[in-house]
Design an enzyme around this catalytic site. Structure first.
Site, short mmCIF file in Angstrom:
data_model
loop_
_atom_site.label_atom_id
_atom_site.label_comp_id
_atom_site.label_asym_id
_atom_site.label_seq_id
_atom_site.Cartn_x
_atom_site.Cartn_y
_atom_site.Cartn_z
N PRO A 2 0.78 -1.20 0.00
CA PRO A 2 0.00 0.00 0.00
C PRO A 2 0.82 1.26 0.00
O PRO A 2 1.26 1.74 1.04
CB PRO A 2 -0.78 -0.08 1.29
N GLU A 3 1.02 1.82 -1.13
CA GLU A 3 1.42 3.22 -1.19
C GLU A 3 0.17 4.00 -1.57
O GLU A 3 -0.91 3.42 -1.69
CB GLU A 3 2.56 3.40 -2.21
N HIS A 100 -5.73 -15.00 9.08
CA HIS A 100 -5.39 -13.58 9.12
C HIS A 100 -6.57 -12.67 8.79
O HIS A 100 -6.37 -11.50 8.48
CB HIS A 100 -4.21 -13.24 8.22
#
Length: 283
Positions: A2-3, A100
């Site tokens: 994630p940018e 997760h």
DNA sequence: ATGGGGGCCTGCCGGC
DNA sequence: TGCCGGCAGGCCCCCA
């Protein structure tokens, strides 16, 4: 993932199932991610309507009807998976829970948003909407690179005198928000600036040129739906495709894309992170 | 004050 | 096939 472009892509994917919708039930499967969740997070989310879904830097912010704002950070491996929504003509059912899956938001309209994060570098918090900007994670972040606060004069002034390599300077979220390793590498290639160059040694013209280049790289990446590496997918399960536009990132040993250059892409390690660059174009 | 490195976690990939 | 080392998109914190 994630940018900034990936986070913006996730936000846009979540908009139709979350914005304006009520969280019918929130399920929180563990006490923490990178930090402990706030007390009674599931109860504070359940029943709230999402008034707006915003992005600041790499954070997604959901303003709730309760006067609180849900802050979400995807860390390195966080994903927001949507299921149960009607997409086009197809009705998707909820898949079996996966390892997760840490937080599950069941929306009143039937959609389910699942936060899955293998590495748990991600984060969630609840804060007063009125004082959201003063949250410790947000208060010191620099201007949005696609906003008016990020200008050539701003960047020239803030790079002047800096001893740190330009690569590290652009990764510093206090200088400008949202850039990460991929987009800094691509930016410096387009700007023809070596990543190890001291920020303060750039000419004014070079420093100023970074502003439109950063905007261009990020805008192109957002239009492509972000970059899909490993198993990263957009919230709707589609793959972004900006990774096909990488000119240096992950391309060590490949020929430089600049016509007539003839060099191969190199890699150096700065502050423990790989920097990819063309030794000729960015000499 | 500023800059560099460690650490947090798990998963995946390549090499032996 | 199996094990192991290296590596990964982020960011806080500590140390010099």
């Amino acid at each position: 993932m994630p940018e900034l472009p990936e986070v913006e892509t996730v936000r846009r994917g979540l908009l139709p199932v979350m914005e304006g919708q009520v969280i019918a039930q929130a399920l929180v499967n563990r006490p923490d991610l990178r930090w402990p969740f706030p007390p009674r997070m599931a109860e504070r989310l359940t029943g709230a309507r999402v008034l707006a879904l915003r992005r600041r830097s790499k954070y997604i912010l959901a303003d709730l009807s309760t006067g609180e704002t849900l802050l979400i950070h995807l860390g390195m491996s966080g994903r927001m998976l949507i299921s149960g929504a009607v997409v086009g003509e197809f009705h998707h059912h909820h898949p079996a829970p996966e390892k997760h899956d840490h937080v599950v938001l069941d929306m009143e309209g039937g959609a389910r948003v699942t936060f899955n994060d293998a590495r748990r570098f991600g984060a969630m918090d609840l804060l007063d909407t009125a004082g959201a900007d003063r949250h410790p994670l947000l208060t010191d972040i620099g201007p949005e690179p696609l906003g008016n606060g990020f200008s050539e004069s701003y960047l020239v002034a803030h790079l002047a005198g800096k001893n740190t390599p330009i690569k590290s300077a652009l990764l510093d979220q206090h200088l400008v928000a949202g850039l990460g390793n991929i987009y800094v590498c691509e930016t410096l290639y387009r700007a023809r600036i070596h990543p190890a160059r001291k920020a303060g040694d750039l000419t004014r013209g070079q420093a100023a040129s970074l502003v439109p280049i950063i905007r261009e790289v990020l805008t192109e990446a957002i239009e492509a739906g972000g970059s899909s590496l490993r198993d990263y997918r957009q919230a709707d399960g589609e793959l972004g495709y900006f990774q096909h536009s990488f000119q240096v990132y992950g391309r060590e040993g490949d020929p430089c894309a600049t016509p007539g250059c003839g060099s191969v892409i190199g890699r150096i390690v700065q502050s423990g992170r790989s920097s990819f660059f063309c030794p000729t174009c960015q000499g």
